[in-house]
Design an enzyme around this catalytic site. Sequence first.
Site, PDB file in Angstrom:
ATOM      1  N   ARG A 192       5.148   6.236  -0.218  1.00  0.00           N
ATOM      2  CA  ARG A 192       5.181   6.366  -1.824  1.00  0.00           C
ATOM      3  C   ARG A 192       6.364   5.702  -2.119  1.00  0.00           C
ATOM      4  O   ARG A 192       6.687   4.462  -1.525  1.00  0.00           O
ATOM      5  CB  ARG A 192       5.381   7.835  -2.341  1.00  0.00           C
ATOM      6  CG  ARG A 192       5.116   7.687  -3.656  1.00  0.00           C
ATOM      7  CD  ARG A 192       5.034   9.427  -4.202  1.00  0.00           C
ATOM      8  NE  ARG A 192       3.898  10.207  -3.638  1.00  0.00           N
ATOM      9  CZ  ARG A 192       2.691  10.152  -4.140  1.00  0.00           C
ATOM     10  NH1 ARG A 192       2.554   9.647  -5.552  1.00  0.00           N
ATOM     11  NH2 ARG A 192       1.736  10.942  -3.697  1.00  0.00           N
ATOM     12  N   GLY A 203      10.009  -2.194  17.199  1.00  0.00           N
ATOM     13  CA  GLY A 203      11.033  -3.525  17.358  1.00  0.00           C
ATOM     14  C   GLY A 203      10.222  -4.584  16.349  1.00  0.00           C
ATOM     15  O   GLY A 203      10.061  -5.835  16.721  1.00  0.00           O
ATOM     16  N   ALA A 204      10.117  -3.976  15.215  1.00  0.00           N
ATOM     17  CA  ALA A 204       9.372  -5.200  14.216  1.00  0.00           C
ATOM     18  C   ALA A 204      10.597  -6.183  13.888  1.00  0.00           C
ATOM     19  O   ALA A 204      11.795  -6.065  13.986  1.00  0.00           O
ATOM     20  CB  ALA A 204       9.052  -4.353  13.064  1.00  0.00           C
ATOM     21  N   ALA A 241       4.305  31.876   8.333  1.00  0.00           N
ATOM     22  CA  ALA A 241       4.646  32.665   7.062  1.00  0.00           C
ATOM     23  C   ALA A 241       3.800  34.053   7.256  1.00  0.00           C
ATOM     24  O   ALA A 241       4.070  35.244   6.925  1.00  0.00           O
ATOM     25  CB  ALA A 241       4.240  32.047   6.041  1.00  0.00           C
ATOM     26  N   ARG A 261      -4.513  17.891  -6.036  1.00  0.00           N
ATOM     27  CA  ARG A 261      -3.506  17.290  -7.240  1.00  0.00           C
ATOM     28  C   ARG A 261      -4.010  17.984  -8.174  1.00  0.00           C
ATOM     29  O   ARG A 261      -5.124  17.368  -8.815  1.00  0.00           O
ATOM     30  CB  ARG A 261      -3.018  15.686  -7.131  1.00  0.00           C
ATOM     31  CG  ARG A 261      -2.707  15.304  -5.589  1.00  0.00           C
ATOM     32  CD  ARG A 261      -2.128  13.903  -5.741  1.00  0.00           C
ATOM     33  NE  ARG A 261      -2.113  13.222  -4.538  1.00  0.00           N
ATOM     34  CZ  ARG A 261      -1.190  13.211  -3.840  1.00  0.00           C
ATOM     35  NH1 ARG A 261       0.033  14.134  -4.102  1.00  0.00           N
ATOM     36  NH2 ARG A 261      -0.917  12.546  -2.652  1.00  0.00           N
ATOM     37  N   THR A 300       5.197  16.962   3.177  1.00  0.00           N
ATOM     38  CA  THR A 300       4.982  15.839   2.979  1.00  0.00           C
ATOM     39  C   THR A 300       5.374  14.883   3.719  1.00  0.00           C
ATOM     40  O   THR A 300       6.346  15.066   4.554  1.00  0.00           O
ATOM     41  CB  THR A 300       5.570  15.257   1.312  1.00  0.00           C
ATOM     42  OG1 THR A 300       5.319  13.821   1.311  1.00  0.00           O
ATOM     43  CG2 THR A 300       7.073  15.618   1.826  1.00  0.00           C
ATOM     44  N   ILE A 301       4.353  13.956   4.119  1.00  0.00           N
ATOM     45  CA  ILE A 301       4.826  12.750   5.248  1.00  0.00           C
ATOM     46  C   ILE A 301       5.853  11.785   4.855  1.00  0.00           C
ATOM     47  O   ILE A 301       6.578  11.063   5.685  1.00  0.00           O
ATOM     48  CB  ILE A 301       3.609  11.754   5.712  1.00  0.00           C
ATOM     49  CG1 ILE A 301       3.121  11.139   4.469  1.00  0.00           C
ATOM     50  CG2 ILE A 301       2.462  12.792   6.254  1.00  0.00           C
ATOM     51  CD1 ILE A 301       2.094   9.919   4.883  1.00  0.00           C
ATOM     52  N   ASP A 302       6.155  11.988   3.492  1.00  0.00           N
ATOM     53  CA  ASP A 302       7.175  10.790   2.693  1.00  0.00           C
ATOM     54  C   ASP A 302       8.628  11.029   3.385  1.00  0.00           C
ATOM     55  O   ASP A 302       9.262  10.047   3.216  1.00  0.00           O
ATOM     56  CB  ASP A 302       6.946  10.923   1.297  1.00  0.00           C
ATOM     57  CG  ASP A 302       5.545  10.454   1.011  1.00  0.00           C
ATOM     58  OD1 ASP A 302       4.948   9.673   1.824  1.00  0.00           O
ATOM     59  OD2 ASP A 302       5.012  10.620  -0.099  1.00  0.00           O
ATOM     60  N   ASP A 344      10.703  12.338   1.587  1.00  0.00           N
ATOM     61  CA  ASP A 344      11.570  11.992   0.327  1.00  0.00           C
ATOM     62  C   ASP A 344      12.292  12.992  -0.675  1.00  0.00           C
ATOM     63  O   ASP A 344      12.267  13.117  -1.637  1.00  0.00           O
ATOM     64  CB  ASP A 344      10.705  11.243  -0.882  1.00  0.00           C
ATOM     65  CG  ASP A 344       9.277  12.020  -1.144  1.00  0.00           C
ATOM     66  OD1 ASP A 344       9.172  13.207  -0.599  1.00  0.00           O
ATOM     67  OD2 ASP A 344       8.632  11.582  -2.017  1.00  0.00           O
ATOM     68  N   ASP A 346       7.508  17.073  -4.078  1.00  0.00           N
ATOM     69  CA  ASP A 346       8.063  17.249  -5.324  1.00  0.00           C
ATOM     70  C   ASP A 346       7.191  17.356  -6.361  1.00  0.00           C
ATOM     71  O   ASP A 346       7.693  18.059  -7.551  1.00  0.00           O
ATOM     72  CB  ASP A 346       9.199  15.790  -5.677  1.00  0.00           C
ATOM     73  CG  ASP A 346       8.210  14.542  -5.917  1.00  0.00           C
ATOM     74  OD1 ASP A 346       6.942  14.596  -5.172  1.00  0.00           O
ATOM     75  OD2 ASP A 346       8.869  13.507  -6.212  1.00  0.00           O
ATOM     76  N   THR A 348       4.729  19.464  -6.256  1.00  0.00           N
ATOM     77  CA  THR A 348       4.332  20.882  -6.254  1.00  0.00           C
ATOM     78  C   THR A 348       5.670  21.576  -6.945  1.00  0.00           C
ATOM     79  O   THR A 348       5.609  22.529  -7.627  1.00  0.00           O
ATOM     80  CB  THR A 348       4.348  21.114  -4.925  1.00  0.00           C
ATOM     81  OG1 THR A 348       3.171  20.289  -4.307  1.00  0.00           O
ATOM     82  CG2 THR A 348       3.969  22.690  -4.470  1.00  0.00           C
ATOM     83  N   VAL A 350      -4.681   7.282   7.695  1.00  0.00           N
ATOM     84  CA  VAL A 350      -4.780   7.632   9.093  1.00  0.00           C
ATOM     85  C   VAL A 350      -3.309   8.212   9.411  1.00  0.00           C
ATOM     86  O   VAL A 350      -3.206   9.133  10.316  1.00  0.00           O
ATOM     87  CB  VAL A 350      -4.992   6.282  10.065  1.00  0.00           C
ATOM     88  CG1 VAL A 350      -3.788   5.429   9.977  1.00  0.00           C
ATOM     89  CG2 VAL A 350      -5.142   6.909  11.421  1.00  0.00           C
ATOM     90  N   GLY A 353      -0.436  15.938  -1.488  1.00  0.00           N
ATOM     91  CA  GLY A 353      -1.129  15.427  -0.157  1.00  0.00           C
ATOM     92  C   GLY A 353      -0.851  16.309   1.147  1.00  0.00           C
ATOM     93  O   GLY A 353       0.220  16.691   1.257  1.00  0.00           O
TER      94      GLY A 353
HETATM   95  O1  F6P Z   1       2.791  11.847  -0.500  1.00  0.00           O
HETATM   96  C1  F6P Z   1       1.971  11.575   0.333  1.00  0.00           C
HETATM   97  C2  F6P Z   1       1.132  10.194   0.439  1.00  0.00           C
HETATM   98  O2  F6P Z   1       0.367  10.116   1.509  1.00  0.00           O
HETATM   99  C3  F6P Z   1       1.972   9.037   0.033  1.00  0.00           C
HETATM  100  O3  F6P Z   1       2.557   8.709   0.996  1.00  0.00           O
HETATM  101  C4  F6P Z   1       0.754   8.185  -0.637  1.00  0.00           C
HETATM  102  O4  F6P Z   1       1.449   7.178  -1.508  1.00  0.00           O
HETATM  103  C5  F6P Z   1       0.057   9.087  -1.216  1.00  0.00           C
HETATM  104  O5  F6P Z   1       0.246  10.441  -0.697  1.00  0.00           O
HETATM  105  C6  F6P Z   1      -1.274   8.959  -1.325  1.00  0.00           C
HETATM  106  O6  F6P Z   1      -2.113   9.735  -1.938  1.00  0.00           O
HETATM  107  P1  F6P Z   1      -3.636   9.851  -2.144  1.00  0.00           P
HETATM  108  O7  F6P Z   1      -3.987  10.595  -0.879  1.00  0.00           O
HETATM  109  O8  F6P Z   1      -3.848  11.038  -3.378  1.00  0.00           O
HETATM  110  O9  F6P Z   1      -4.238   8.727  -2.395  1.00  0.00           O
END
Ligand code: F6P
Length: 324
Positions: free
Chosen positions: A177, A191-192, A28, A77, A131-133, A135, A108, A110, A256, A16
């Site tokens: 994810r 403030g959820a 780089a 991917r 990655t935005i996650d 993780d 991960d 990758t 988004v 992603g």
């Molecule tokens: O790993 C980044 C991510 O945006 C996750 O947060 C999400 O579950 C997934 O990729 C969505 O993947 P795709 O864009 O392939 O649907």
Amino acid sequence: MNIIPIKHIGIFTSGGDSPGMNAALYGAAKAASTHGIAITGIRRGFEGMIDGDFMELDENALQGAVHQGGTVLKTARSERFRKLMGQKTALQKLQEKRIDALIAIGGDGTFNGLLAFSEICKLPAIGIPGTIDNDLTGSDYTLGFDTAVNTAIQNIDKIRDTAESHNRVFLIEVMGRDSGFIAIHSGLGTGADGILIPESGDDFIRLLNKVRHYHSEDALIVVVSEGDELGVDLVASKIREVNPEVDLRITTLGHVQRGGNPSAADRMLGIRLGAAAVEAVLAGESNAMAGVIQNRLSLTPFDQVVKQHRVDEELQGLLKMFNN
Ligand code: F6P
């Protein structure tokens, strides 16, 4: 360590996309040219490697893309790269192009791919966490996480305006994810009233208790991580069961969160890690990810990176306190 002189780096983005990838490419490219080393872009990640889809990197163009989300190299991917046949073809294309080191910006999947590739490909490979996650172990923050959280926060703030006008309950699903970092950061930052993440199951019980006593006197905002074990639809139906009076809506923020101009933090992280990855390659390092831990550059072997970065006890404690 046996250091083989590197003359030509191949760099690619994979998995992603995440805001800050272009800044990493610029970091780089700048470091490579400073050392007098050639650097070539590989388009569409492992897919492009298999197809020999190479692209000259223009440092000026990259400089002009630092502020842009997405990745100028495009990403993918790749199913084909999971197979030995795909990997062998990729190796052949790299050899034809005379690439003698790889830098990969991704998550991960990758780095798992590179680990598998290292069985047949002996080129040094360095990763950058993109990655935005958030993780991945080996970096306090991954590229794009800060921007994604800011995007989520801006959108949740907007939802709050309409939720408060109608005294509605809103369930807002955010990405991540299997990891709850985006949910915790965006939920606490807005403030959820409830935050549900995959790492913690008992917060759902707290939420149901809250909802049971809720009398539509105000808005109720709940941020749900996409990896939550129940999932946003089941959470919604359980809420309706315990309190049929609620006026409930579900919003999925979706992709988004992946787009938009990178935040200052992600631009800086990208530049730092892009340059650090080149330095690592030149120092003879391989199969490791460049990251920033406590604001210092670090290198973590891929086989440790692919073990997931979990929400730690401090954040779990905060979550409990604010979910009560
Ligand atoms: O790993 C980044 C991510 O945006 C996750 O947060 C999400 O579950 C997934 O990729 C969505 O993947 P795709 O864009 O392939 O649907």
